[in-house]
Design an enzyme around this catalytic site. Structure first.
Site, mmCIF file in Angstrom:
data_model
loop_
_atom_site.group_PDB
_atom_site.id
_atom_site.type_symbol
_atom_site.label_atom_id
_atom_site.label_comp_id
_atom_site.label_asym_id
_atom_site.label_seq_id
_atom_site.Cartn_x
_atom_site.Cartn_y
_atom_site.Cartn_z
ATOM 1 N N LYS A 41 56.015 54.921 7.962
ATOM 2 C CA LYS A 41 56.630 56.244 7.932
ATOM 3 C C LYS A 41 56.865 56.688 6.491
ATOM 4 C CE LYS A 41 60.165 58.496 10.649
ATOM 5 N NZ LYS A 41 61.171 58.342 11.672
ATOM 6 N N SER A 129 67.383 66.291 10.273
ATOM 7 C CA SER A 129 67.022 65.949 8.895
ATOM 8 C C SER A 129 65.791 66.743 8.462
ATOM 9 C CB SER A 129 66.725 64.461 8.773
ATOM 10 O OG SER A 129 67.864 63.712 9.114
#
Ligand code: ADP
Length: 163
Positions: A41, A129
């Site tokens: 990620k 986020s």
């Protein structure tokens, strides 16, 4: 002792996350904020920065600890003998994924681990986020949506990147 883990990317922590932290630290004897570090990620803040933010924000909460983790959540839980996972729920869109994860974690732990869902505060219903990163990257003001420390670090990050 009832111990729980609140796992997530927290890239970065928003006021929505913070609200869940405060509420779950009142529900459990001990709470671990577990910052995931998944090599596949791409994060805006590296794991050290995300851990630093979480530690700073919770330094006055005696029963909250911050740790990082790579790999399966269930391995961390089994190793540390923790049986509760905290997750926050926002819109309907969170439900399907969270439902699947909760069942998978229960199954993988031979029905020992339960996921406890806290419904988002309506003020933070829309907060994520990624939304924060999108707004900040365009020089938008995110104060009121994230803690001051995060707002400051976002400004520094995007200023550096534009230089
Ligand atoms: P992940 O990559 O594991 O989804 P996140 O940092 O995006 O990590 O989220 C961690 C947890 O916090 C998830 O359960 C998510 O639903 C919850 N969460 C995120 N934003 C909010 C919010 N605004 N209100 C309540 N819960 C939230």
């Amino acid at each position: 002792m009832k111990n729980a883990v609140y796992p997530g990317s927290f890239d970065p922590i928003t006021n929505g996350h913070y609200d869940i932290i405060m509420r779950s630290s009142n529900l459990f004897d001990n709470l671990i904020i577990l910052i995931s570090n998944n090599p596949a990620k791409k994060y805006l803040f590296n794991v050290e920065q995300r851990v630093y933010i979480a530690k700073e924000l919770t330094k006055d909460l005696k029963n909250v600890k911050v740790m990082e983790h790579q790999g399966l959540l269930i391995d961390f839980l089994v190793e540390n003998e923790i049986y509760y996972i905290i997750r926050g729920l926002r819109a309907v869109s969170d439900f399907e994924y969270e439902f699947e994860m909760a069942l998978a974690n229960r199954w993988m732990s031979e029905r020992k681990v339960d996921t406890v869902f806290l419904m988002t505060d309506e003020k933070y219903f829309y907060l994520s986020s990624s939304l924060i990163k999108q707004i900040s990257s365009l020089n938008g003001d995110v104060s009121g949506m994230v803690p001051d420390l995060v707002s400051k670090m976002l400004k520094e990050k995007y200023n550096q990147e534009s230089q």
